[in-house]
Scaffold this motif. Sequence first.
Motif, mmCIF file in Angstrom:
data_model
loop_
_atom_site.group_PDB
_atom_site.id
_atom_site.type_symbol
_atom_site.label_atom_id
_atom_site.label_comp_id
_atom_site.label_asym_id
_atom_site.label_seq_id
_atom_site.Cartn_x
_atom_site.Cartn_y
_atom_site.Cartn_z
ATOM 1 N N LEU A 119 8.688 19.403 -3.475
ATOM 2 C CA LEU A 119 7.982 18.704 -2.398
ATOM 3 C C LEU A 119 7.972 19.509 -1.104
ATOM 4 O O LEU A 119 7.092 19.329 -0.261
ATOM 5 N N VAL A 136 2.800 19.980 0.223
ATOM 6 C CA VAL A 136 3.082 18.595 0.619
ATOM 7 C C VAL A 136 3.776 18.575 1.979
ATOM 8 O O VAL A 136 3.318 17.930 2.920
ATOM 9 N N ALA A 195 -0.321 13.949 1.981
ATOM 10 C CA ALA A 195 -0.207 13.002 0.866
ATOM 11 C C ALA A 195 -1.131 13.472 -0.245
ATOM 12 O O ALA A 195 -2.291 13.819 0.000
ATOM 13 N N TRP A 221 -1.244 7.814 0.867
ATOM 14 C CA TRP A 221 0.123 7.640 1.359
ATOM 15 C C TRP A 221 0.905 6.662 0.504
ATOM 16 O O TRP A 221 2.132 6.614 0.564
ATOM 17 N N THR A 225 6.987 7.042 -2.135
ATOM 18 C CA THR A 225 5.584 7.325 -1.827
ATOM 19 C C THR A 225 5.549 8.468 -0.812
ATOM 20 O O THR A 225 6.563 8.780 -0.163
ATOM 21 N N TYR A 226 4.375 9.066 -0.670
ATOM 22 C CA TYR A 226 4.246 10.149 0.312
ATOM 23 C C TYR A 226 4.409 9.619 1.735
ATOM 24 O O TYR A 226 4.882 10.343 2.620
ATOM 25 N N LEU A 248 8.079 9.496 2.267
ATOM 26 C CA LEU A 248 8.557 10.870 2.449
ATOM 27 C C LEU A 248 8.359 11.313 3.899
ATOM 28 O O LEU A 248 9.281 11.870 4.519
ATOM 29 N N ARG A 308 0.279 14.000 9.977
ATOM 30 C CA ARG A 308 0.021 13.491 8.628
ATOM 31 C C ARG A 308 -1.448 13.671 8.257
ATOM 32 O O ARG A 308 -2.335 13.237 8.984
ATOM 33 N N ASP A 364 -3.923 13.221 4.772
ATOM 34 C CA ASP A 364 -3.998 12.867 3.353
ATOM 35 C C ASP A 364 -5.029 13.750 2.663
ATOM 36 O O ASP A 364 -6.094 14.037 3.198
#
Length: 305
Positions: free
Chosen positions: A166, A173, A183, A187, A226-227, A230, A244, A246
Amino acid sequence: MQNASILVLGAGELGMAVLRHLAKQAVRFPGTTITVLLRSSTINSNNPSKQRDIAELKSLGIDFLPGDLSATVHELSAIFKNFHTVISCTGFVTGAGGLQLKLTHAVLNAGVKRYFPWQFGVDYDIIGKGSAQDSFDEQLDVRNLLRSQNRTKWVIISTGMFTSFLFEPFFGVVNLAQNTVHALGSWNTAVTVTTPEDIGKLTAWIYFAEPAIEDSIVYTAGDTITYGQLADIIDAALDRKLKREDWSLAKLKSELMNDAGDIIKKYRVVFAEGKGVSWDFDKTFNAEQKIETLSVKQWVQDNLK
């Protein structure tokens, strides 16, 4: 489990962990022998890290058997027939082209009593044939071959992704250098992860479990998150706010279409689809047996703080 002879194929990151924990558990079972199959060049290597590994394995009482997995099925069968159990820790890195199937044919031809194939990963049955990661098809072929016979008992250990994966910049990621977390899919997409050390520990527990685990898929996990979770974990642990972004499934599929041979892009699509890449932590072998494993939160504290 008395007087069982175990042959482990490979001593990379996962193989070392498996060997370490098998040796630790084997003291409870007199007569158990553990052997590792390695190339002669590895056993006699001048590389300091290889020498450290060899010294550690010797200190654990593990025997060495020179051999090369590029040998024929017939040659490998001649090696395997001397062992009760074969545990494959080869990984995909030893090359495509049917290695896992070749090893399985060799194990079955040798009449090995118990086989742990290299299936330390996702749930290939749920993902199915024809996924974005075409190397997974061979893993399904291995399962079908094992299920088609009843002479060799088999154990498949599903572990999810290596936890550290990860955080590899090339996977994309988590990229701390760019202060960004992506993600895969959404997410809310979940992923199961386990560290190699925990896989080694759990493999040993599963191997020595009584009554014996046979012809089964055993689910393990260091964590299932889940992302979005994370990203929250990293923000809290490092006291910083990561950007962030996605990566939608459509975007990742498009990128793969433009670069069809890229192995990392294949993995991203499979994990973005979210099918067969996560399972309920509370229903895993380690949760049911109350065996402690390293969570993502603890991994971040230990490795990134």
